[in-house]
Design an enzyme around this catalytic site. Structure first.
Site, PDB file in Angstrom:
ATOM      1  CB  ALA A 199      -0.910   0.013   1.229  1.00 44.68           C
ATOM      2  CB  SER A 257      -2.718   9.515  -2.087  1.00 43.36           C
ATOM      3  OG  SER A 257      -3.500   8.380  -2.342  1.00 43.36           O
ATOM      4  CG  HIS A 314      -4.202  12.812   0.753  1.00 44.23           C
ATOM      5  ND1 HIS A 314      -3.050  12.345   1.357  1.00 44.23           N
ATOM      6  CD2 HIS A 314      -4.981  11.710   0.569  1.00 44.23           C
ATOM      7  CE1 HIS A 314      -3.134  11.033   1.538  1.00 44.23           C
ATOM      8  NE2 HIS A 314      -4.293  10.629   1.070  1.00 44.23           N
TER       9      HIS A 314
END
Length: 222
Positions: free
Chosen positions: A57, A60, A65
């Protein structure tokens, strides 16, 4: 040009995002100043690019965001509720919680238990009052199905690409409500779905993006 928004501190990063016109809402600017990315990202927290948080993962890039919060800010007003699907590091959950205030409620959901635990630790360490009051919580689960237990929500953010229109998430929106989600496989677009007071849904393509896909834990990890 997004990389030019990078900074050496959280304050400098937010200044650069503001100077670039990516964030303009006072609510968004205040939230991103209140929530330090270094609390949630160990590697290059102020660099304007995605960073690994482990387990396949990423967190971002800050400008994404910023875009997300700007598009959702009308539905992140004090007292409102929000869901962050694929909450990962927990950073955006905290930003949303800063915006909805003490009477609001934000849920982050991720299917990797270790990421949920890490974000829980970060939230408790830096925003313990929010956790204790129930303003914010993170749970382990399949975010593709949303989190109906605390719904419906004024807004939902999705941090990974859905292969098609996420109807289960739209169903968990209030009327009115808004969903911000990347959609597509090879070619992806951020789409904003708006549900009006009558329950009718419209969609608007916002921008082309490249996100990891919404998937199950086994495919993400391996």
């Amino acid at each position: 040009m997004a990389w030019m928004c990078s900074g050496s501190t959280n304050s400098e990063l937010v200044d650069n995002l503001q100077d670039a016109g990516i964030i303009t809402s006072k609510w968004v600017i205040s939230a991103m100043r209140r929530v330090d990315r270094a609390h949630f990202s160990r590697h290059n927290p102020y660099e304007d690019s995605p960073q690994s948080i482990g387990f396949g993962a990423t967190i971002s890039a800050p400008h994404m965001h910023g875009y997300a919060l700007e598009h959702l800010q009308e539905y992140l007003q004090p007292g409102m509720s929000a869901l962050d699907v694929g909450s990962g590091s927990g950073y955006l959950v905290a930003c949303m919680a800063a915006m909805v205030g003490k009477n609001g409620h934000v849920v982050g959901i991720d299917h990797i238990p270790e990421l949920v635990q890490n974000s829980q630790v970060a939230l408790e360490q830096h925003y313990l009052d929010w956790v204790k009051s129930g303003r914010v919580k993170v749970v382990t689960g399949d975010g593709r199905k949303g989190y109906a237990a605390d719904g419906p929500y004024d807004c939902i953010h999705v941090g990974a690409a859905s292969p098609k229109t996420p109807v289960e998430l739209i169903a968990q929106l209030k009327s009115p409500g808004r969903l911000f989600v990347p959609v597509g496989n090879v070619s992806q677009q951020v789409i904003v779905y708006d549900k009006d007071s009558k329950g009718d849904v419209t969609e608007k393509k916002v921008m082309g993006v490249i996100y990891v896909p919404l998937t199950d834990p086994e495919k993400q990890l391996y």
